[in-house]
Write a protein that holds these residues in place. Structure first.
Motif, mmCIF file in Angstrom:
data_model
loop_
_atom_site.group_PDB
_atom_site.id
_atom_site.type_symbol
_atom_site.label_atom_id
_atom_site.label_comp_id
_atom_site.label_asym_id
_atom_site.label_seq_id
_atom_site.Cartn_x
_atom_site.Cartn_y
_atom_site.Cartn_z
ATOM 1 N N PHE A 302 0.818 -1.219 0.000
ATOM 2 C CA PHE A 302 0.000 0.000 0.000
ATOM 3 C C PHE A 302 0.854 1.273 0.000
ATOM 4 C CE2 PHE A 302 -2.211 -3.469 2.187
ATOM 5 C CZ PHE A 302 -3.274 -3.635 1.311
ATOM 6 N N LEU A 303 2.094 1.149 -0.463
ATOM 7 C CA LEU A 303 2.988 2.311 -0.439
ATOM 8 C C LEU A 303 2.462 3.456 -1.300
ATOM 9 C CD1 LEU A 303 5.582 3.401 0.754
ATOM 10 C CD2 LEU A 303 6.842 2.462 -1.170
ATOM 11 N N GLU A 304 1.855 3.118 -2.431
ATOM 12 C CA GLU A 304 1.304 4.175 -3.298
ATOM 13 C C GLU A 304 0.229 4.975 -2.559
ATOM 14 O OE1 GLU A 304 1.841 5.274 -6.708
ATOM 15 O OE2 GLU A 304 3.740 4.421 -6.031
ATOM 16 N N GLU A 305 -0.425 4.328 -1.585
ATOM 17 C CA GLU A 305 -1.438 5.040 -0.781
ATOM 18 C C GLU A 305 -0.806 5.675 0.459
ATOM 19 O OE1 GLU A 305 -5.049 2.541 -0.101
ATOM 20 O OE2 GLU A 305 -4.083 1.270 -1.601
ATOM 21 N N GLY A 306 0.530 5.566 0.564
ATOM 22 C CA GLY A 306 1.221 6.201 1.685
ATOM 23 C C GLY A 306 1.248 5.356 2.946
ATOM 24 N N ILE A 307 1.206 4.031 2.801
ATOM 25 C CA ILE A 307 1.256 3.166 3.991
ATOM 26 C C ILE A 307 2.432 2.202 3.824
ATOM 27 C CG2 ILE A 307 0.045 1.435 5.389
ATOM 28 C CD1 ILE A 307 -2.593 2.526 4.133
ATOM 29 N N ILE A 308 3.317 2.164 4.812
ATOM 30 C CA ILE A 308 4.408 1.187 4.779
ATOM 31 C C ILE A 308 4.313 0.335 6.065
ATOM 32 C CG2 ILE A 308 6.113 2.818 5.761
ATOM 33 C CD1 ILE A 308 7.035 0.215 3.169
ATOM 34 N N ILE A 309 4.450 -0.973 5.877
ATOM 35 C CA ILE A 309 4.281 -1.898 6.997
ATOM 36 C C ILE A 309 5.631 -2.532 7.308
ATOM 37 C CG2 ILE A 309 3.229 -4.125 7.622
ATOM 38 C CD1 ILE A 309 0.763 -3.158 6.007
ATOM 39 N N GLY A 339 5.446 -16.878 21.888
ATOM 40 C CA GLY A 339 4.796 -16.935 20.584
ATOM 41 C C GLY A 339 4.373 -15.563 20.070
ATOM 42 N N PHE A 340 4.795 -14.491 20.775
ATOM 43 C CA PHE A 340 4.325 -13.129 20.448
ATOM 44 C C PHE A 340 5.243 -12.426 19.447
ATOM 45 C CE2 PHE A 340 4.548 -8.544 21.166
ATOM 46 C CZ PHE A 340 3.209 -8.183 21.101
ATOM 47 N N THR A 341 4.649 -11.637 18.577
ATOM 48 C CA THR A 341 5.424 -10.678 17.773
ATOM 49 C C THR A 341 4.525 -9.482 17.448
ATOM 50 O OG1 THR A 341 6.832 -10.374 15.838
ATOM 51 C CG2 THR A 341 4.857 -11.710 15.507
ATOM 52 N N ASP A 342 5.097 -8.477 16.810
ATOM 53 C CA ASP A 342 4.288 -7.308 16.477
ATOM 54 C C ASP A 342 4.857 -6.601 15.252
ATOM 55 O OD1 ASP A 342 6.374 -6.281 18.671
ATOM 56 O OD2 ASP A 342 5.912 -4.677 17.256
ATOM 57 N N ALA A 343 4.045 -5.744 14.674
ATOM 58 C CA ALA A 343 4.480 -4.968 13.505
ATOM 59 C C ALA A 343 3.717 -3.654 13.490
ATOM 60 C CB ALA A 343 4.191 -5.749 12.224
ATOM 61 N N GLY A 344 4.218 -2.719 12.705
ATOM 62 C CA GLY A 344 3.578 -1.412 12.645
ATOM 63 C C GLY A 344 3.263 -1.012 11.215
ATOM 64 N N ALA A 345 2.286 -0.131 11.068
ATOM 65 C CA ALA A 345 1.990 0.481 9.774
ATOM 66 C C ALA A 345 2.175 1.984 9.939
ATOM 67 C CB ALA A 345 0.552 0.171 9.351
ATOM 68 N N LEU A 346 3.123 2.546 9.181
ATOM 69 C CA LEU A 346 3.374 3.990 9.232
ATOM 70 C C LEU A 346 2.697 4.645 8.045
ATOM 71 C CD1 LEU A 346 7.226 4.276 9.839
ATOM 72 C CD2 LEU A 346 5.401 4.102 11.516
ATOM 73 N N ILE A 347 2.165 5.824 8.265
ATOM 74 C CA ILE A 347 1.540 6.496 7.119
ATOM 75 C C ILE A 347 2.288 7.782 6.762
ATOM 76 C CG2 ILE A 347 -0.749 5.534 7.569
ATOM 77 C CD1 ILE A 347 -1.461 8.486 8.466
ATOM 78 N N SER A 348 2.243 8.054 5.484
ATOM 79 C CA SER A 348 2.809 9.282 4.959
ATOM 80 C C SER A 348 1.765 10.354 5.218
ATOM 81 C CB SER A 348 3.001 9.049 3.465
ATOM 82 O OG SER A 348 3.886 9.941 2.949
ATOM 83 N N ASP A 349 1.916 11.099 6.302
ATOM 84 C CA ASP A 349 0.812 11.941 6.776
ATOM 85 C C ASP A 349 0.602 13.201 5.960
ATOM 86 O OD1 ASP A 349 3.325 12.338 7.926
ATOM 87 O OD2 ASP A 349 2.555 13.304 9.722
ATOM 88 N N THR A 350 -0.687 13.548 5.846
ATOM 89 C CA THR A 350 -1.043 14.848 5.280
ATOM 90 C C THR A 350 -1.424 15.783 6.432
ATOM 91 O OG1 THR A 350 -3.298 14.041 5.032
ATOM 92 C CG2 THR A 350 -1.886 13.932 3.095
#
Ligand code: FAD
Ligand code: SF4
Length: 497
Positions: A302-309, A339-350
């Protein structure tokens, strides 16, 4: 107070991604450089040291991690480094070139025609060679990255192992508290020592306070050095060029406190932060997320929409905050922490915030727009799908009142029914934009060579100058722009001296 007096061609304020690169490039071109850095030396974790206890030791001793809470809806903590090497000493090492879409916007939308794809990639290649950027290999990736890859592949989405400036990485998981093996080529282990080797002089624990000017030209910097024993020195550097590279919060603060370079009124405005959301997950198998490169795999569907995971892999004391509920339920999940892990989604903010100077301190205000809230919701949805596609048993979106999700459908209902601006827990380690570059001196602070529109010889070379959100982790983009400005300074030095 005793005084130290220096003369140089260039005084660089700050030794992070922007300042360190300028210092090395300028000194290498035979200009004399003095660096003022308000932080001290970074003290890293020792090989084999306990990650949790070591983190506390390092951060308490060095006070290298600083920050402010951005006031707004939601409140947003903004963190950055203060030590030799700046935020790069504490970062995960993830490196991206400036995305071509961003360069296109700068060229076509903002008239910054100098940033052609070829020119910028030439500069990036030089940065990448110097800090040895390479792709995370499977042997050091850790299960957190492999599970994200499994989920991304199962969905048929786009992703890959992250590029980083850490050749020789052993995958010990400690990046953000300092690499015990000096594998991560942060600025204090790469550009700063090279600049010093070439002759640059570094004043540590020296906070730049006053930028000196004469007839609309910069003339130097005055700073205060505080020794370990509390003794204070005035440090005065006379120089016809000054590079401000204190990071997007501190550079704005310094310029505002000096009342300089601000005829546009834009200093401190246009703050972007790359806000992000985090999702945790528990799998049946042992993940042991503290093992392996912490930020090892990305999804750019979803990078074109400004979201990087990106994989996050938080250590237990922080990861526990993602796991919802209290008492026996929380304890039950924690018992399965392997058994735990995590991840983030950063947005290209307006969304756009502001840094103001309140005495010696920065006050940040920042609120998310509706469009950015929607994008963060989409980030949540994507992360939930990735983890269930990878086989997670429970998934936890980090929220004011967290919840354990058992299926994608529950996730979709949850996002629609419960996620709102004020329920989000978000944070930032990528402040930028507070002294943006542009052609028009009434709406920007520096020109496309990063020189102040108002004061000749005054440059800003750090995350402050981005005129838009950069869409990906910014360190390499900042280094690339610092190379660009350095070349301009070298070519025009006779005009300044
Ligand atoms: C925990 C964390 C993880 C991150 N992970 C990544 C990642 O994996 N990849 C990535 O690309 N980016 C990452 N980042 C962001 C990246 O490190 C920063 O965007 C980048 O380093 C900013 O560069 P800069 O030159 O603007 O400022 P900084 O690197 O922050 O350097 C600014 C320096 O200036 C000094 N300074 C400030 N004011 C003064 C003053 N008045 N006088 C003297 N010195 C001063 C500060 O002490 C600091 O050392 C992360 C950041 C953090 C905090
Ligand atoms: S994971 Fe690699 S780069 Fe990070 S601290 Fe460990 S050895 Fe250093």
């Amino acid at each position: 107070m005793k005084e130290i007096k220096e003369k140089a061609d260039v005084c660089v304020i700050g030794s992070g991604a922007g300042g360190a690169v300028c210092a090395k490039e300028l000194q290498e071109a035979h200009l004399s450089v003095v660096i003022m850095e308000k932080g001290g030396d970074f003290s890293r974790l020792e090989p084999g040291e306990d990650l949790f206890k070591g983190s506390i030791r390092v951060l308490a001793k060095t006070r290298a991690l600083q920050g402010n809470v951005g006031i707004g809806n939601p409140m947003i903590p903004v963190a950055y480094g203060s030590c030799v090497g700046g935020s790069t000493a504490l970062n995960a090492g993830t490196s991206w070139r400036v995305p071509q879409k961003v360069l296109r916007t700068w060229r076509d939308g903002l008239g910054l025609e100098v940033f052609t794809d070829d020119y910028v990639s030439g500069l990036s290649e030089r940065v990448e060679r110097f800090i040895d950027i390479g792709t995370v290999s499977d042997d050091i990736m850790g299960m957190s990255g492999k599970l994200m890859r499994k989920g991304v592949d199962a969905l048929g989405w786009s992703g890959g192992p992250v590029k980083r400036n850490a050749s020789g990485c052993k995958g010990c998981g400690a990046c953000v508290v300092g690499c015990p093996y000096d594998a991560k080529k942060a600025m204090h282990l790469s550009y700063v020592p090279r600049a010093i080797e070439l002759g640059a002089r570094l004043h540590k624990k020296t906070r730049a306070e006053r930028i000196l000017t004469r007839h609309q030209r910069v003339a130097g910097v005055e700073g205060i050095r505080t020794d370990e024993d509390g003794r204070r020195w005035k440090v005065t550097v006379k120089s016809p060029v000054v590079v401000v590279a204190g990071g997007a919060v501190s550079s704005a603060l310094l310029l505002l406190r000096n009342g300089i370079a601000n005829s546009s009124g834009q200093v401190g405005r246009n703050l972007r932060v790359h806000p992000g959301v985090v999702v945790g997950a528990i799998f049946d198998e042992d993940v042991e997320c503290w093992k392996g490169v912490p930020q090892s795999y990305y999804c750019d569907e979803f990078l074109e929409e400004g979201i990087i995971i990106l994989v996050g892999a938080l250590p237990p004391p922080i990861g526990a905050l993602i796991i919802p509920d209290t008492g026996a339920v929380h304890k039950g999940f924690m018992a399965r922490y392997r058994g735990f892990t995590d991840a983030g989604a950063l947005i290209s903010d307006t969304s756009s915030g502001r840094v103001r100077a309140v005495g010696h301190n920065a006050l940040i205000t920042y609120s998310l727009t509706d469009a950015d809230v929607q994008r963060l919701k989409k980030g949540f949805g994507a992360l939930i799908k990735i983890y269930f596609a990878a086989g997670a048993k429970s998934v936890f979106p980090l929220m004011q009142r967290g919840i354990a999700l058992g299926t994608i459908k529950q996730g979709e209902e949850f996002i629609e029914g419960h996620v709102s601006r004020s329920s989000l827990i978000t944070g930032s380690v990528h402040p930028m934009g507070t002294a943006r570059m542009g052609r028009d001196r009434t709406s920007s602070v520096v020109d496309m060579f990063l020189e102040s529109h108002d004061v000749k010889g005054l440059f800003v070379c750090d995350a402050s100058v981005f005129p838009t959100s950069i869409a990906v982790n910014p360190q390499e983009s900042i280094m690339t722009l610092a190379m660009h400005a350095s070349e301009h300074i070298v070519a025009h030095m006779p005009d300044y001296s």
